[in-house]
Each structure stands twice: as C-alpha cells, then as structure tokens.
Design a protein around this motif. Sequence first.
Motif, PDB file in Angstrom:
ATOM      1  N   ILE A  35       0.840  -1.206   0.000  1.00  0.00           N
ATOM      2  CA  ILE A  35       0.000   0.000   0.000  1.00  0.00           C
ATOM      3  C   ILE A  35       0.871   1.250   0.000  1.00  0.00           C
ATOM      4  CG2 ILE A  35      -1.619   1.343   1.400  1.00  0.00           C
ATOM      5  CD1 ILE A  35      -2.830  -1.343   2.301  1.00  0.00           C
ATOM      6  N   GLU A  36       1.914   1.243   0.807  1.00  0.00           N
ATOM      7  CA  GLU A  36       2.791   2.414   0.905  1.00  0.00           C
ATOM      8  C   GLU A  36       3.509   2.678  -0.410  1.00  0.00           C
ATOM      9  OE1 GLU A  36       5.897   4.314   4.156  1.00  0.00           O
ATOM     10  OE2 GLU A  36       5.699   2.144   4.010  1.00  0.00           O
ATOM     11  N   ARG A  37       3.846   1.615  -1.152  1.00  0.00           N
ATOM     12  CA  ARG A  37       4.532   1.787  -2.434  1.00  0.00           C
ATOM     13  C   ARG A  37       3.601   2.372  -3.492  1.00  0.00           C
ATOM     14  NH1 ARG A  37       7.157  -3.238  -1.122  1.00  0.00           N
ATOM     15  NH2 ARG A  37       5.479  -4.371  -2.182  1.00  0.00           N
ATOM     16  N   LEU A  83     -22.792  -0.736   5.781  1.00  0.00           N
ATOM     17  CA  LEU A  83     -21.725   0.260   5.898  1.00  0.00           C
ATOM     18  C   LEU A  83     -20.355  -0.391   5.743  1.00  0.00           C
ATOM     19  CD1 LEU A  83     -20.725   3.117   6.477  1.00  0.00           C
ATOM     20  CD2 LEU A  83     -20.932   2.635   8.937  1.00  0.00           C
ATOM     21  N   PHE A  84     -20.199  -1.594   6.294  1.00  0.00           N
ATOM     22  CA  PHE A  84     -18.916  -2.298   6.182  1.00  0.00           C
ATOM     23  C   PHE A  84     -18.635  -2.649   4.723  1.00  0.00           C
ATOM     24  CE2 PHE A  84     -15.683  -5.507   6.903  1.00  0.00           C
ATOM     25  CZ  PHE A  84     -15.051  -5.064   8.056  1.00  0.00           C
ATOM     26  N   ALA A  85     -19.664  -3.104   4.001  1.00  0.00           N
ATOM     27  CA  ALA A  85     -19.474  -3.440   2.584  1.00  0.00           C
ATOM     28  C   ALA A  85     -19.124  -2.202   1.771  1.00  0.00           C
ATOM     29  CB  ALA A  85     -20.748  -4.090   2.037  1.00  0.00           C
ATOM     30  N   GLY A  86     -19.858  -1.101   2.003  1.00  0.00           N
ATOM     31  CA  GLY A  86     -19.592   0.129   1.263  1.00  0.00           C
ATOM     32  C   GLY A  86     -18.210   0.689   1.544  1.00  0.00           C
ATOM     33  N   SER A  87     -17.804   0.686   2.810  1.00  0.00           N
ATOM     34  CA  SER A  87     -16.475   1.210   3.158  1.00  0.00           C
ATOM     35  C   SER A  87     -15.370   0.303   2.631  1.00  0.00           C
ATOM     36  CB  SER A  87     -16.352   1.390   4.672  1.00  0.00           C
ATOM     37  OG  SER A  87     -16.597   0.175   5.354  1.00  0.00           O
ATOM     38  N   SER A  88     -15.621  -1.002   2.553  1.00  0.00           N
ATOM     39  CA  SER A  88     -14.635  -1.921   1.969  1.00  0.00           C
ATOM     40  C   SER A  88     -14.423  -1.622   0.493  1.00  0.00           C
ATOM     41  CB  SER A  88     -15.085  -3.377   2.156  1.00  0.00           C
ATOM     42  OG  SER A  88     -15.122  -3.735   3.524  1.00  0.00           O
ATOM     43  N   LEU A  89     -15.526  -1.323  -0.219  1.00  0.00           N
ATOM     44  CA  LEU A  89     -15.394  -0.928  -1.626  1.00  0.00           C
ATOM     45  C   LEU A  89     -14.584   0.358  -1.752  1.00  0.00           C
ATOM     46  CD1 LEU A  89     -18.952  -1.638  -3.108  1.00  0.00           C
ATOM     47  CD2 LEU A  89     -16.798  -2.722  -3.785  1.00  0.00           C
ATOM     48  N   LEU A  90     -14.849   1.329  -0.874  1.00  0.00           N
ATOM     49  CA  LEU A  90     -14.083   2.576  -0.899  1.00  0.00           C
ATOM     50  C   LEU A  90     -12.599   2.313  -0.653  1.00  0.00           C
ATOM     51  CD1 LEU A  90     -16.331   5.154   1.008  1.00  0.00           C
ATOM     52  CD2 LEU A  90     -15.691   5.179  -1.410  1.00  0.00           C
ATOM     53  N   CYS A  91     -12.301   1.407   0.270  1.00  0.00           N
ATOM     54  CA  CYS A  91     -10.891   1.068   0.543  1.00  0.00           C
ATOM     55  C   CYS A  91     -10.225   0.501  -0.705  1.00  0.00           C
ATOM     56  CB  CYS A  91     -10.808   0.044   1.677  1.00  0.00           C
ATOM     57  SG  CYS A  91     -11.144   0.680   3.330  1.00  0.00           S
ATOM     58  N   GLY A  92     -10.898  -0.429  -1.361  1.00  0.00           N
ATOM     59  CA  GLY A  92     -10.308  -1.064  -2.541  1.00  0.00           C
ATOM     60  C   GLY A  92     -10.111  -0.105  -3.701  1.00  0.00           C
ATOM     61  N   PHE A  93     -11.011   0.857  -3.826  1.00  0.00           N
ATOM     62  CA  PHE A  93     -10.924   1.820  -4.939  1.00  0.00           C
ATOM     63  C   PHE A  93     -10.199   3.104  -4.540  1.00  0.00           C
ATOM     64  CE2 PHE A  93     -14.807  -0.490  -6.532  1.00  0.00           C
ATOM     65  CZ  PHE A  93     -14.214  -0.987  -7.676  1.00  0.00           C
ATOM     66  N   LEU A 161      -3.412 -10.962  -6.368  1.00  0.00           N
ATOM     67  CA  LEU A 161      -4.474 -10.118  -6.911  1.00  0.00           C
ATOM     68  C   LEU A 161      -4.236  -8.633  -6.693  1.00  0.00           C
ATOM     69  CD1 LEU A 161      -7.549 -12.227  -5.683  1.00  0.00           C
ATOM     70  CD2 LEU A 161      -6.549 -12.206  -7.975  1.00  0.00           C
ATOM     71  N   GLY A 162      -3.441  -8.288  -5.701  1.00  0.00           N
ATOM     72  CA  GLY A 162      -3.220  -6.890  -5.352  1.00  0.00           C
ATOM     73  C   GLY A 162      -3.836  -6.575  -4.009  1.00  0.00           C
ATOM     74  N   TRP A 163      -3.272  -5.583  -3.320  1.00  0.00           N
ATOM     75  CA  TRP A 163      -3.738  -5.277  -1.975  1.00  0.00           C
ATOM     76  C   TRP A 163      -5.209  -4.862  -1.934  1.00  0.00           C
ATOM     77  CZ3 TRP A 163      -5.774  -0.488  -1.300  1.00  0.00           C
ATOM     78  CH2 TRP A 163      -5.379   0.546  -2.158  1.00  0.00           C
TER      79      TRP A 163
END
Length: 474
Positions: A35-37, A83-93, A161-163
């Motif tokens: 993630i940091e890279r 909310l957990f599902a929506g925030s997980s999508l935001l994290c991935g994108f 697959l990627g972080w």
Amino acid sequence: MVTESKRWLALALLCLTGFMIILDASIVLVAIPSIERELTFSIGGVQWVPSGYALMFGGLLLLGGRISDLLGRRRVFIAGLLLFAGSSLLCGFAWSGDALVFARGLQGIAAAVLAPSALSIVMTTFPSGPDRNKALGIWGATSGVGGTAGSLIGGPVTDGLGWQWIFFINVPACVVVAVLAPLLLLDSRGPGRRGFDVAGAATVTAALIALVYAVIQAPSSSVVRTVLWLLMSAVLFAVFVVVEQRSAAPLVPLRLFRSRALVGGNLITIGWGLAAFGLNFVYTQYAQLALGASAVRYGLMSAVLAAAAVGGSMIGQHLVTRVGPRAVAFVSLLVAGAGTTLMTRLTVTSGYFELAFWGLTIFGAGLGAGTVAGSIASLSEVAGEDAGVASGLQNASFQIGGAVGIAVVAAVAAASTSGRTPVALTHGYRIAFVTVWSFIVIGLAGCLFVKRPLEIQRGKSGHMKAVVAARRPS
C-alpha cells in the motif's frame, strides 16, 4: 419459536461476521508495504491505515453497543453490514492515502456497530446454560482463527491479486449475511429508554486521535507542536470525564473504576494491545522491507505467532482457575518479554529459525495466556447489570491499545532510522522492538491492582468460560 437447527445456522452467520471483523484488523498489516509503495502518504501516514480502523472501532464500540440495544440489534446489525461493505469498496478503490485512511475509519465505525450487535444476538439467541457457553466458545474460536487467517490469506491475496482485494473480499460476505439475516436472526432490544452518549463517544475518540496524531508526527514535527497536540488530547480526555459524570446514560459509568480488578485487568489488556499490534507492525516492516520477503512468505513466517496465541489461551484458561489471573498474567507478560528480547537481536542476515520463529512463538504463547487472564481479571468483580459495558470496555482497551502501539513503534523506528538501506531500517526496527518492553511494563503494573487470586468453582465456571470464549486473542 426458534428451532434448534435455525439457532446454529444463525450462529454460523454471526461467526462469519466476527471472523470478518477480526480478519480486517490483521490482514491489512500484511499489505502495508505494498500500500505504501502504490499510494501517496505523508511521512508516517501509512500508520493510519491500521490505526484509523482500530481507533474508530475501539473508540465507538460502547456507543455501538448502546445503539444496537436501543434501536434493535438485528436492524443495527444489517445497517452495520451495509456500511462495512460500502467502506470496503471505498478502501479497494482508494485513489490516495488520504482516501484509504478515510475509508478505513468508516470501516472501523461499521465494526464498532457490528461487533456488539452480533454478540448481543448470540446472547439472546441462546438461553443461559451449556448451549450459550458452547456458542460463545465457537464465537471466540472463530475470532482467534480470524487473527491467524489474516497472515495466511493476506499474503497470497496481496501478491496474486493486489492489496485492493483484501478489502473487496469483504463485499460478497457482507451481501450474503445481509440477505440471510432477516431469515435467521432474532430481533431484540435492551431494557429501558436511555439515550445515546454521543458527546462522550465524540470526545474520547477525538482525544485518542489527537494522541495518535501527536505520536505519529513527533519524528518530523517540532517539540512545541507535539506538546500542543498532547495537551489537546489531555484536555479532551478531561472533557470526556466531565461528560461521563454529568451524563444520564454514560458510555462508561465512572463508578466502575472503583474496582481494582477492573482497573488492573484493563491495564493488562491495554498493555497487550500495545505490545501485540506494535510488535506485529514492526515485524511486518522488517520482514518485507529489510529482508525483502514477499507478502506470502511474510504471512507464513508470522502465522506462528497467532497459532501460538491460540495454544497459549487454552493453557491460560486452564491455569487461571487454579492459580488466579494475577499469576498467569504476570508470568505470561514476562514470557512475552523474553520473546521480545529475541526480536531485538534481529539483523539483516538473521535466519528465520535462528531468532524470529522462536521470538514470535514465545511472544505468542505469552499473549494468548495473558489476554485470557486480563479479561477474567477485569470482569471478576463486575455486577451483572454492568457486565455488558465492562466487557465492551475491555475489548475497547485492546483495540485502542493497538492503535497507540502502532503509532509509538512506528514513530520510534522512524526517529531511529538514518536511511532506507536494509541495515539502516533494521537498526530502527530493533530500537522499536525494544520499545515493546515498555508496553509490557504497563501490563505488569496492572498486575499490581489484581491482588486476590480468582477462585472459580467447578460448578460455577460457566460464566468465566463464557468470558474467556468471548475474548480470544486476535
């Protein structure tokens, strides 16, 4: 009327949720270097990815429990899933470091709602007795597996697959549980019409964020600025105490802190949160940045810690009924200290089985036994009507300790590192491992408050077994 088979299907659904919550706290550590890279962070900013989740989770956990009690546990559970599902999508994108930190904060808020509502539904689905104890045992074991799986799943997912996919995998699980929840889960509410202590939750969470920010920015900020942030944190904590004194429905009734066992047990738990999250974070950096290990290899290397913790918790549960939580906590902290000492000797040429394997195994065994002892001590003198808030406080202590622990060790490592070469990085990480000993000292200080051995009679051990099961180490 709830059939027997429906009860256990409901438990499976709830345990999947508990597994996901714990998994999300641990799996992200594997992906931190990747993630940091790929994303842009300020100096020390990547620490907010795990810490933001833990801070919001721990800081709002008690409020989440109160909301589920008053608005309906199943309804709040489903809302938390969405909310957990929506925030997980935001994290991935997430397109930047700031966006990811924001989304992780939302995930933490969702977890603070999900965890207490799920556990409350378990308690109301199974009547008091052997079935409830068995259900709580399965719930606790699932949480323990979630901690182990974070290392094992995170490596292949990040490398293959990627972080982003460590967050995307939450979405289908949330959708399945949300669809089945109305069919399998009972709805219920807590007694009374007490209000929400939003002011208390807001002030304590703001105080914790100010504290972590001060620690994270300390290596790159002036002394004056760091002191100002620390003073702000102290003022907010003082405001929180005043709010709790005047609130008609406080998050944490201050009278609970008259119990020496509760104070000592929570100090022990905070010490373990600081040490466990702090050591894990530093070891992640050391293995992947200094040694150049892949995420898969790191996951396999670190899984021994979680496995040893599960074994240690079983031994700790057995011993605490015989010698009391104080002795078990004290010895387990010293055992973890021995493992930490081995970690301080790591170099860029250290073989895994030479030091790290044994250091992680010894630390994990102490962690498992010690968290069990701390949880039992903190709840041993709590009256029945306060059991819920005391249990929530104890879980919050572990999460909050984890967030602060990551911030402290990362700041120490940054301040002790003079370059980005493996040798320079390892020097900073070794100093950070030394810092973990200060966290262990906090736990040892907590042992001083737990004066009396806890005697658990065989015929009255059901409650304590439930306490142990509900608080497996993650």
